[in-house]
Every structure is written in C-alpha cells, then in structure tokens.
Design a protein around this motif. Structure first.
Motif, mmCIF file in Angstrom:
data_model
loop_
_atom_site.group_PDB
_atom_site.id
_atom_site.type_symbol
_atom_site.label_atom_id
_atom_site.label_comp_id
_atom_site.label_asym_id
_atom_site.label_seq_id
_atom_site.Cartn_x
_atom_site.Cartn_y
_atom_site.Cartn_z
ATOM 1 N N PRO A 67 0.630 -3.843 -0.920
ATOM 2 C CA PRO A 67 -0.602 -3.043 -0.799
ATOM 3 C C PRO A 67 -0.352 -1.542 -0.788
ATOM 4 N N ILE A 68 0.806 -1.121 -0.290
ATOM 5 C CA ILE A 68 1.140 0.311 -0.334
ATOM 6 C C ILE A 68 1.181 0.788 -1.776
ATOM 7 N N LEU A 69 1.844 0.026 -2.628
ATOM 8 C CA LEU A 69 2.006 0.450 -4.022
ATOM 9 C C LEU A 69 0.784 0.134 -4.876
ATOM 10 N N LYS A 70 0.013 -0.858 -4.490
ATOM 11 C CA LYS A 70 -1.255 -1.086 -5.188
ATOM 12 C C LYS A 70 -2.150 0.137 -5.008
ATOM 13 N N ALA A 71 -2.167 0.685 -3.790
ATOM 14 C CA ALA A 71 -2.970 1.886 -3.537
ATOM 15 C C ALA A 71 -2.488 3.058 -4.376
ATOM 16 N N LEU A 72 -1.170 3.196 -4.524
ATOM 17 C CA LEU A 72 -0.630 4.289 -5.337
ATOM 18 C C LEU A 72 -0.989 4.094 -6.805
ATOM 19 N N ALA A 73 -0.819 2.874 -7.306
ATOM 20 C CA ALA A 73 -1.147 2.607 -8.711
ATOM 21 C C ALA A 73 -2.636 2.791 -8.982
ATOM 22 N N ASP A 74 -3.471 2.399 -8.030
ATOM 23 C CA ASP A 74 -4.915 2.550 -8.198
ATOM 24 C C ASP A 74 -5.351 4.010 -8.187
ATOM 25 N N LYS B 296 -5.633 -5.649 3.154
ATOM 26 C CA LYS B 296 -6.702 -4.688 2.813
ATOM 27 C C LYS B 296 -6.596 -3.449 3.699
ATOM 28 N N ASN B 297 -6.290 -3.650 4.970
ATOM 29 C CA ASN B 297 -6.121 -2.506 5.876
ATOM 30 C C ASN B 297 -4.967 -1.615 5.437
ATOM 31 N N ILE B 298 -3.850 -2.230 5.038
ATOM 32 C CA ILE B 298 -2.699 -1.459 4.587
ATOM 33 C C ILE B 298 -3.048 -0.677 3.320
ATOM 34 N N GLU B 299 -3.731 -1.337 2.389
ATOM 35 C CA GLU B 299 -4.110 -0.668 1.143
ATOM 36 C C GLU B 299 -5.040 0.515 1.406
ATOM 37 N N ASP B 300 -6.049 0.321 2.250
ATOM 38 C CA ASP B 300 -6.996 1.393 2.543
ATOM 39 C C ASP B 300 -6.319 2.558 3.263
ATOM 40 N N PHE B 301 -5.470 2.241 4.224
ATOM 41 C CA PHE B 301 -4.741 3.268 4.977
ATOM 42 C C PHE B 301 -3.837 4.061 4.039
ATOM 43 N N TRP C 290 -2.005 8.593 0.302
ATOM 44 C CA TRP C 290 -1.589 9.004 -1.048
ATOM 45 C C TRP C 290 -2.445 10.158 -1.566
ATOM 46 N N LYS C 291 -3.701 10.220 -1.143
ATOM 47 C CA LYS C 291 -4.582 11.304 -1.589
ATOM 48 C C LYS C 291 -4.076 12.676 -1.170
ATOM 49 N N THR C 292 -3.256 12.727 -0.131
ATOM 50 C CA THR C 292 -2.758 14.012 0.369
ATOM 51 C C THR C 292 -1.714 14.636 -0.552
ATOM 52 N N GLY C 293 -1.067 13.820 -1.367
ATOM 53 C CA GLY C 293 0.014 14.332 -2.203
ATOM 54 C C GLY C 293 1.297 14.604 -1.448
ATOM 55 N N LYS C 294 1.378 14.158 -0.204
ATOM 56 C CA LYS C 294 2.565 14.382 0.611
ATOM 57 C C LYS C 294 3.608 13.298 0.352
#
Length: 313
Positions: free
Chosen positions: A125-132, A97-102, A107-111
C-alpha cells in the motif's frame, strides 16, 4: 512528553514530533506501519511492535558517522516523525487502506519518507500510493525471500504477497523490480517462476557474496531499478541479513553481513532514492533488541548517501 511520539516512546532519532506540530515540513519524515496479519499470528510473532522498539532503540544514537568521512546526517537534514498508521486487528483490507491513505498524504509533501514495519505486506500500500500519485516506480527489494505469492491461505494481503500485488499495480515497472539478496529454502519453488513470468529481476545472494566490488554491484542494481522510471524506492526486509546479524528477524542463514548491507544501501542513497522502508523486526524474539538498534544504522547510512546525492556534501 513533548519529544515523545506517543506514551513513553520517543520520536525516531530524536526527530521533531510532526503529530503535535500538525505539519509535514521537515526534509525527512519517519512513520510506522505496525501491521501484523494472519500469516504471522501463531508462528513467528510480534512484528507489529517493530516501530515502537525501533524508535526506543534509536534514542541511543546521534547522526554522526565517522567511518563515512565524518558525515553528521543531522547537519544536513531536518527530521520529523509522523507517528503510526492505525492498524485494525482482523481487518486486513481496512488496515491496508489506512496505510495507503496515510502514505498518500506523506507522498504529497515531496519529502524523503522512511517507513517502519510491521510485516513486509505494508510495502504494497505504501508503493500503491506512490504509483497512484503519477510516478512510475522502480524498486530495490533487499530480502531473503521473494514475497510474491498470490495469497496466504486465500488472503491476498500478507507478508508473503506484497510483490505479487506490486506486479499487478499500474505505475510499477516490473522490469525495474530488483529482488536482491534472495536465498534459502524458505522460498517456495514457484516464487522464482512468478518473478520471471512478471519480468522482475533476481540477484541472488551468491552474486553479492562473490562480488569483488560491492559498490560497483550496488550501482548495477540501482541502474536496473532506475531504468525507464521516475523514482527508485528501497525496501529492506531484516532477513536479508544472516541470522547472526539479525537475532530479531526471521531465522535465515547464509545472508548478508551488516557491512555488506550498509555498504550497498549507502551507495543506493548516493544514486538517488525517493524513500525507503525497513520491515520484519520482531522485538519479542530479540532479548537485546539488536535488530531494532540496527535499523538506526541502516537509515543513517541511506540518509548519508542521500545527502551526497543532493550535493549537501
């Protein structure tokens, strides 16, 4: 201390300390996910030290690559280090969960994001955050192993499970998951079946070794990953390299040479990536930290390709 990301550890490649700055405003953002779960403890261990050693080893390097038309990556990008995701020992759910939130905030930065593991489980979790975030994602997965088991002794979050979790994730196009460089008897017989059943593509090590044109093959891999998606992500496990080139990674023979890996990922960068990770570096197993040093090469080759993709070169 100003240029250290924590303690006596420098920012990766001498990049800007974004933790102290309090802003994610560089072109490229590095971060660590120093997670080691039960699938590693007591066996081949120490992978949670990967981000620390990768950063320390990077202090030796500039961004200049004379073999790639004299590209200096640092002329084309501003670089920043966002520090590490908090790791909670014995609590995989919270760590993920920490990895996903971080990752979500980054990802919101678009960098262009570059993550350092940690074991390969962190990729989920890195890619779940991107897909979400609303992106449809394709993945180039460079690895000796599929890492797509349903669980590790009942634990669904482990280094051998991330791609099973990604098969199940909305926003990930399974047919655009390209398991590349797969080889060796540390794979279990069912893993190839799981990949096929879920629609993922396998490109085995012999296809790469027997290719007469690595760059053309890399384009074919990329085109498959890019089909019907918004973005393509690159995930590199150190053991896609032969153990002769990877003394600080899991012990797997018959892998890629450093030249083969760098050539392919440079081409992927030229074709367009949203970000990448490099995982499974075990500093405790590597007397000279050669595997940690190699990560700087890999990142610079991808970023040199990214600069070409953006028309900076």
């Amino acid at each position: 201390m100003k240029n250290n990301i924590y303690g006596n550890i420098p920012c990766f490649l001498g990049s800007e300390n974004l933790v102290q700055k309090g802003a994610y405003d560089t072109d490229v953002i590095f971060y660590g996910a120093p997670f080691e779960g039960e699938s590693t403890w007591g066996d081949y261990t120490g992978v949670e030290l990967g981000p620390k050693q990768i950063r320390s080893s990077s202090a030796r390097y500039s961004g200049y690559l004379p073999e790639l038309d004299h590209i200096d990556v640092m002329e084309h990008f501003t670089l920043g280090d966002a520090g590490d995701v908090p790791f909670v020992a014995h609590d995989n759910d919270q760590s993920y969960k920490n990895i996903e939130d971080f990752s979500c905030e980054l990802w919101k930065t678009g960098k262009f994001l570059v993550g350092f593991g940690g074991e390969h489980g962190v990729t989920y979790p890195i890619l779940k955050a991107l897909a979400d975030s609303g992106k449809k994602v394709g993945i180039i997965h460079l690895d000796a192993h599929y890492d797509n088991m349903p669980d590790f002794e009942g634990e669904k979050y482990a280094r051998n499970t991330p791609f099973m979790r990604l098969y199940e994730t909305d926003g990930i196009r399974n047919e655009s998951i390209i398991h590349t460089g797969i080889h060796g008897p540390r794979n279990k017989p069912e893993t190839g079946k799981y990949a096929k059943e879920n629609g993922a593509v396998t490109i085995g090590i012999n296809t790469i070794k027997e290719s007469k044109d690595l760059r053309a093959l890399a384009k074919d891999v990329y085109d498959q990953a890019a089909k019907d998606v918004d973005v393509v992500y690159l995930s590199i496990c150190s053991d896609v390299l032969d153990f002769a080139y990877n003394p600080g990674g899991p012990v797997d023979g018959n892998g890629l040479t450093s030249y083969e890996l760098l050539t392919m990922i440079h081409e992927f960068g030229k074709l367009g990536l949203v970000g990448m990770d490099y995982v499974e570096v075990y500093p405790m197993m590597d007397q000279n930290q050669q595997s940690a040093h190699f990560v700087s090469y890999a990142v610079l080759y991808v970023l040199a390709g990214h600069a070409k993709y953006l028309g900076k070169i």
